[in-house]
Design an enzyme around this catalytic site. Structure first.
Site, PDB file in Angstrom:
ATOM      1  N   MET A   1     -19.915 -33.168  -0.586  1.00 56.56           N
ATOM      2  CA  MET A   1     -19.650 -31.839  -0.034  1.00 56.56           C
ATOM      3  C   MET A   1     -18.194 -31.403  -0.146  1.00 56.56           C
ATOM      4  SD  MET A   1     -22.664 -30.998   0.712  1.00 56.56           S
ATOM      5  CE  MET A   1     -22.538 -29.534   1.717  1.00 56.56           C
ATOM      6  N   ARG A   2     -17.490 -31.826  -1.187  1.00 55.99           N
ATOM      7  CA  ARG A   2     -16.119 -31.362  -1.414  1.00 55.99           C
ATOM      8  C   ARG A   2     -16.051 -30.620  -2.732  1.00 55.99           C
ATOM      9  NH1 ARG A   2     -13.103 -30.804   2.588  1.00 55.99           N
ATOM     10  NH2 ARG A   2     -11.182 -30.939   1.398  1.00 55.99           N
TER      11      ARG A   2
ATOM     12  N   LEU B   1     -14.082 -29.719  -6.027  1.00 59.42           N
ATOM     13  CA  LEU B   1     -13.131 -30.514  -6.815  1.00 59.42           C
ATOM     14  C   LEU B   1     -12.252 -29.583  -7.651  1.00 59.42           C
ATOM     15  CD1 LEU B   1     -15.810 -33.138  -7.745  1.00 59.42           C
ATOM     16  CD2 LEU B   1     -13.767 -33.612  -6.372  1.00 59.42           C
TER      17      LEU B   1
ATOM     18  N   HIS C   1     -28.521 -29.806  -7.378  1.00 59.33           N
ATOM     19  CA  HIS C   1     -28.508 -28.658  -6.462  1.00 59.33           C
ATOM     20  C   HIS C   1     -29.956 -28.263  -6.170  1.00 59.33           C
ATOM     21  CE1 HIS C   1     -27.040 -25.117  -4.444  1.00 59.33           C
ATOM     22  NE2 HIS C   1     -27.940 -24.411  -5.101  1.00 59.33           N
TER      23      HIS C   1
ATOM     24  N   ASP D   1     -21.648 -25.241  -8.387  1.00 62.77           N
ATOM     25  CA  ASP D   1     -23.045 -25.219  -8.845  1.00 62.77           C
ATOM     26  C   ASP D   1     -23.190 -24.528 -10.201  1.00 62.77           C
ATOM     27  OD1 ASP D   1     -23.753 -26.523  -6.481  1.00 62.77           O
ATOM     28  OD2 ASP D   1     -23.984 -24.642  -5.409  1.00 62.77           O
TER      29      ASP D   1
ATOM     30  N   ALA E   1     -38.988 -33.462  -4.964  1.00 63.32           N
ATOM     31  CA  ALA E   1     -38.801 -33.218  -6.409  1.00 63.32           C
ATOM     32  C   ALA E   1     -37.429 -33.699  -6.869  1.00 63.32           C
ATOM     33  CB  ALA E   1     -38.969 -31.729  -6.705  1.00 63.32           C
TER      34      ALA E   1
ATOM     35  N   ARG F   1      -5.642 -31.830  -1.998  1.00 65.59           N
ATOM     36  CA  ARG F   1      -6.803 -32.136  -2.849  1.00 65.59           C
ATOM     37  C   ARG F   1      -6.403 -33.069  -3.978  1.00 65.59           C
ATOM     38  NH1 ARG F   1     -11.444 -29.254  -2.045  1.00 65.59           N
ATOM     39  NH2 ARG F   1     -11.122 -27.378  -0.831  1.00 65.59           N
TER      40      ARG F   1
ATOM     41  N   SER G   1     -30.130 -39.697   0.264  1.00 68.02           N
ATOM     42  CA  SER G   1     -31.492 -39.964  -0.217  1.00 68.02           C
ATOM     43  C   SER G   1     -31.566 -39.854  -1.748  1.00 68.02           C
ATOM     44  CB  SER G   1     -32.514 -39.042   0.460  1.00 68.02           C
ATOM     45  OG  SER G   1     -32.351 -37.715   0.043  1.00 68.02           O
ATOM     46  N   ASN G   2     -30.763 -38.977  -2.341  1.00 62.97           N
ATOM     47  CA  ASN G   2     -30.720 -38.934  -3.817  1.00 62.97           C
ATOM     48  C   ASN G   2     -30.051 -40.183  -4.375  1.00 62.97           C
ATOM     49  OD1 ASN G   2     -31.869 -36.419  -5.112  1.00 62.97           O
ATOM     50  ND2 ASN G   2     -30.744 -35.546  -3.379  1.00 62.97           N
TER      51      ASN G   2
HETATM   52  C1  GRF Z   1     -29.665 -32.506  -1.578  1.00 59.66           C
HETATM   53  O1  GRF Z   1     -30.572 -31.476  -1.244  1.00 59.66           O
HETATM   54  C2  GRF Z   1     -28.848 -32.113  -2.779  1.00 59.66           C
HETATM   55  O2  GRF Z   1     -29.550 -31.324  -3.699  1.00 59.66           O
HETATM   56  C3  GRF Z   1     -27.736 -31.302  -2.176  1.00 59.66           C
HETATM   57  O3  GRF Z   1     -27.430 -31.942  -0.964  1.00 59.66           O
HETATM   58  C4  GRF Z   1     -28.584 -32.658  -0.511  1.00 59.66           C
HETATM   59  C5  GRF Z   1     -28.159 -34.078  -0.349  1.00 59.66           C
HETATM   60  O4  GRF Z   1     -29.165 -34.872   0.216  1.00 59.66           O
HETATM   61  N1  GRF Z   1     -26.622 -31.195  -3.084  1.00 59.66           N
HETATM   62  P1  GRF Z   1     -29.035 -36.451   0.166  1.00 59.66           P
HETATM   63  O5  GRF Z   1     -27.686 -36.793   0.789  1.00 59.66           O
HETATM   64  O6  GRF Z   1     -29.128 -36.880  -1.255  1.00 59.66           O
HETATM   65  O7  GRF Z   1     -30.177 -36.960   1.004  1.00 59.66           O
END
Ligand code: GRF
Length: 221
Positions: free
Chosen positions: A93-94, A96, A112, A148, A176, A68, A16-17
């Protein structure tokens, strides 16, 4: 307008981002274009979103690589082929390696869902609720080797409200995030935000109004 910066986006899921960045990059005068989306997980929604927007995609599954380093070499090859200049993690979700991170130093962004440096790591919203925090939010920062961690580019504050569950709070913060990430990428791609050491220039100049009080201010203020 000068040439738009070529952006690669790394995803692992929903995307979604990524969608927020795709939508922003379609606006005239946005200083960045998304030229490649890479997922380390096959067939995720993020890949479908990119395909629907006509953006080239690659699946580079970390499970197909013995280490890796070899996985990251494949990422770097793909990014190089597409002449990517700026890299955005969007739910990637990896972890680095330091070597990959130093290769993209100050050209690599992450989002984040907390006000860093508070609540790094996973299960953010559950920990925010358990701590009784009244304000949370989201952060876009440059990537460093620690999770992070890294110079903060932009943040948005979001209230924690009575009755919030993890899911309700996550949804409020996500709304947000979708405003913050395009804003932060614009700052970086346009050159307005630049790293100086471990900080980013380009802070707003006063008046120093707090973005959000929780509980809200009462009375004359
Ligand atoms: C978001 O909450 C982002 O901040 C976090 O993982 C989530 C990813 O959501 N790192 P999407 O895949 O962008 O919907």
């Amino acid at each position: 307008m000068s040439a738009r910066r070529r952006v690669g986006v790394l995803v692992s899921g929903r995307g979604s981002n990524l969608q927020a960045l795709i939508d922003a990059a379609q606006m005239p005068n946005y200083p960045a274009e998304i030229v490649l989306v890479i997922s380390n997980v096959p067939e995720v929604q993020g890949l479908i979103r990119a395909e629907q927007a006509g953006i080239p995609t690659r699946t580079i599954n970390h499970r197909d690589y013995p280490s890796r380093e070899t996985f990251e070499a494949a990422l770097n090859d793909a990014l190089k082929q597409s002449r990517v200049e700026l890299l955005c993690n969007a739910g990637f979700m990896r972890l680095l390696t330091e070597s990959f991170v130093s290769c993209w130093l100050d050209r690599h962004l992450n989002i984040h869902p907390s006000l860093l440096p508070a609540f790094k790591g996973l299960d953010t919203h559950a920990r925010v609720l358990a701590a009784g925090a009244r304000i949370t939010g989201c952060t876009v920062h440059f990537v460093r080797a620690a999770m992070d961690d890294g110079p903060i580019i932009a943040q948005a504050a979001v209230p924690v409200l009575t009755g919030d569950t993890e899911a309700i709070l996550a949804a409020r913060v996500l709304t947000a995030e979708h405003r913050l990430y395009p804003h932060a990428l614009r700052l970086v791609a346009s050159g307005e935000a630049q790293v100086r050491g471990e900080f980013v220039d380009g802070m707003p100049k006063g008046p120093a109004e707090p973005a959000l009080f929780s509980p809200p201010l009462r009375g004359s203020s």
